[in-house]
Design a protein around this motif. Sequence first.
Motif, PDB file in Angstrom:
ATOM      1  N   ILE A  92      74.499 -12.000  32.585  1.00 26.42           N
ATOM      2  CA  ILE A  92      73.791 -13.263  32.341  1.00 26.42           C
ATOM      3  C   ILE A  92      74.793 -14.390  32.068  1.00 26.42           C
ATOM      4  O   ILE A  92      75.962 -14.130  31.765  1.00 26.42           O
ATOM      5  CB  ILE A  92      72.827 -13.162  31.125  1.00 26.42           C
ATOM      6  N   THR A  93      74.303 -15.603  32.173  1.00 29.18           N
ATOM      7  CA  THR A  93      75.072 -16.773  31.722  1.00 29.18           C
ATOM      8  C   THR A  93      74.240 -17.516  30.675  1.00 29.18           C
ATOM      9  O   THR A  93      73.001 -17.550  30.768  1.00 29.18           O
ATOM     10  CB  THR A  93      75.362 -17.756  32.877  1.00 29.18           C
ATOM     11  N   LYS A  94      74.898 -18.072  29.688  1.00 26.59           N
ATOM     12  CA  LYS A  94      74.261 -19.016  28.749  1.00 26.59           C
ATOM     13  C   LYS A  94      75.315 -20.075  28.469  1.00 26.59           C
ATOM     14  O   LYS A  94      76.081 -19.991  27.507  1.00 26.59           O
ATOM     15  CB  LYS A  94      73.823 -18.306  27.466  1.00 26.59           C
ATOM     16  N   ASP A  95      75.395 -21.044  29.390  1.00 25.14           N
ATOM     17  CA  ASP A  95      76.512 -21.987  29.391  1.00 25.14           C
ATOM     18  C   ASP A  95      76.347 -23.085  28.344  1.00 25.14           C
ATOM     19  O   ASP A  95      75.236 -23.562  28.093  1.00 25.14           O
ATOM     20  CB  ASP A  95      76.624 -22.675  30.769  1.00 25.14           C
ATOM     21  N   VAL A 109      75.716 -13.283  25.559  1.00 21.86           N
ATOM     22  CA  VAL A 109      76.521 -13.096  26.772  1.00 21.86           C
ATOM     23  C   VAL A 109      77.536 -11.963  26.567  1.00 21.86           C
ATOM     24  O   VAL A 109      77.710 -11.101  27.434  1.00 21.86           O
ATOM     25  CB  VAL A 109      77.189 -14.432  27.201  1.00 21.86           C
ATOM     26  N   VAL A 110      78.163 -11.927  25.390  1.00 20.34           N
ATOM     27  CA  VAL A 110      79.137 -10.859  25.115  1.00 20.34           C
ATOM     28  C   VAL A 110      78.430  -9.500  25.101  1.00 20.34           C
ATOM     29  O   VAL A 110      78.931  -8.520  25.650  1.00 20.34           O
ATOM     30  CB  VAL A 110      79.884 -11.114  23.777  1.00 20.34           C
ATOM     31  N   ASP A 111      77.245  -9.460  24.516  1.00 21.42           N
ATOM     32  CA  ASP A 111      76.550  -8.173  24.428  1.00 21.42           C
ATOM     33  C   ASP A 111      76.104  -7.667  25.806  1.00 21.42           C
ATOM     34  O   ASP A 111      76.292  -6.504  26.143  1.00 21.42           O
ATOM     35  CB  ASP A 111      75.350  -8.288  23.476  1.00 21.42           C
ATOM     36  N   VAL A 143      85.393 -16.599  37.618  1.00 14.29           N
ATOM     37  CA  VAL A 143      85.519 -17.427  36.408  1.00 14.29           C
ATOM     38  C   VAL A 143      86.368 -16.726  35.335  1.00 14.29           C
ATOM     39  O   VAL A 143      87.024 -17.379  34.521  1.00 14.29           O
ATOM     40  CB  VAL A 143      84.091 -17.790  35.900  1.00 14.29           C
ATOM     41  N   GLY A 144      86.398 -15.386  35.368  1.00 12.03           N
ATOM     42  CA  GLY A 144      87.240 -14.639  34.430  1.00 12.03           C
ATOM     43  C   GLY A 144      88.715 -14.917  34.650  1.00 12.03           C
ATOM     44  O   GLY A 144      89.529 -14.792  33.732  1.00 12.03           O
ATOM     45  N   SER A 145      89.106 -15.293  35.868  1.00 11.20           N
ATOM     46  CA  SER A 145      90.510 -15.596  36.176  1.00 11.20           C
ATOM     47  C   SER A 145      90.793 -17.093  36.142  1.00 11.20           C
ATOM     48  O   SER A 145      91.821 -17.528  35.640  1.00 11.20           O
ATOM     49  CB  SER A 145      90.870 -15.088  37.577  1.00 11.20           C
ATOM     50  N   MET A 146      89.889 -17.902  36.706  1.00 10.87           N
ATOM     51  CA  MET A 146      90.202 -19.340  36.829  1.00 10.87           C
ATOM     52  C   MET A 146      89.626 -20.184  35.699  1.00 10.87           C
ATOM     53  O   MET A 146      90.029 -21.316  35.518  1.00 10.87           O
ATOM     54  CB  MET A 146      89.806 -19.894  38.201  1.00 10.87           C
ATOM     55  N   TYR A 154      81.120 -16.645  28.974  1.00 14.68           N
ATOM     56  CA  TYR A 154      81.022 -15.859  30.213  1.00 14.68           C
ATOM     57  C   TYR A 154      82.421 -15.441  30.709  1.00 14.68           C
ATOM     58  O   TYR A 154      82.654 -14.269  31.035  1.00 14.68           O
ATOM     59  CB  TYR A 154      80.309 -16.719  31.253  1.00 14.68           C
ATOM     60  N   ALA A 155      83.365 -16.397  30.737  1.00 17.34           N
ATOM     61  CA  ALA A 155      84.720 -16.096  31.216  1.00 17.34           C
ATOM     62  C   ALA A 155      85.389 -15.044  30.336  1.00 17.34           C
ATOM     63  O   ALA A 155      86.088 -14.150  30.834  1.00 17.34           O
ATOM     64  CB  ALA A 155      85.557 -17.373  31.246  1.00 17.34           C
ATOM     65  N   ALA A 156      85.144 -15.130  29.010  1.00 18.34           N
ATOM     66  CA  ALA A 156      85.740 -14.147  28.087  1.00 18.34           C
ATOM     67  C   ALA A 156      85.227 -12.745  28.384  1.00 18.34           C
ATOM     68  O   ALA A 156      85.986 -11.773  28.363  1.00 18.34           O
ATOM     69  CB  ALA A 156      85.429 -14.530  26.642  1.00 18.34           C
TER      70      ALA A 156
END
Length: 247
Positions: A92-95, A109-111, A143-146, A154-156
Amino acid sequence: MTTEQKIALITGASRGIGAAIAKTLGNAGFFIIGTATTQEGADKISARLSEDDIQGKGAVLNVNASDSVVNLVKSIQEEHGTIEVLINNAGITKDNIILRMSDEQWDDVVDTNLNAIFRLTKACIRGMFKKRWGRIVNISSVVGSMGNVGQSNYAATKAGMEGFSRSLAKEVGSRNITINCVAPGFIATDMTDQLDEEVRKSYEDHIALGRLGKPDEIAAVVAFLCGDAGAYITGETIHVNGGLYMQ
Ligand code: NAP
């Protein structure tokens, strides 16, 4: 692909990338268990698999709940056998920008994206140990890289997922279990439908191939990693982003 039918568990197979992975792995001969968060979603997965002449079924799973994960894995093992392929796709995303991000947005998001892959992997890997064969593919993100504005949570999770996968690849490689990530760029699904037209256009301008990707284009790489051709790849992240990001 090997001729023996292996069981593949795909989380979040009700739509988008997960649905495409279920279809592609099903067509490649795997017995598919695809999950949705509701019974209605699970029934739709079963119907779709049957329409496509794929052996398998839908099942209900909430990746946030340990008992939901443990019970599903146990019931699959009792009814069908060992899960040999695990695709951690649900996400999921929660921006929000950091100053406005709530604890809840961060935690959810982490969970869902990171803690859940620990739960699912732990529940499935004992069976893979016994079989001395296993494939785990975690669906990460470019997004995890850039990085991306408003997506620190989300990126974390996606960068964390990649570190988790590399460590586990070292831990279980001697048992013939591979763990890899596939990192999609911007793919046309419900997740990216939420983007407004201007943002979508600006992403397209930065993609070398000039278009969003299709779920099938991610599924094909997942199937490659799960098949015989991918047997000597582990601890890797394969980027599939149309040239949005080049390492
Ligand atoms: P999507 O269309 O929004 O579908 C999300 C899937 O995850 C659905 O099947 C949903 O089930 C399931 N799900 C959500 N929360 C869940 C939970 N708590 N427990 C179990 N399942 C849950 O997503 P998508 O675009 O296909 O994305 C799939 C994966 O690819 C995600 O990990 C995402 O981060 C990654 N990704 C996507 C893109 C992209 O551009 N689309 C880019 C990079 C990475 P229900 O239908 O029951 O709600």
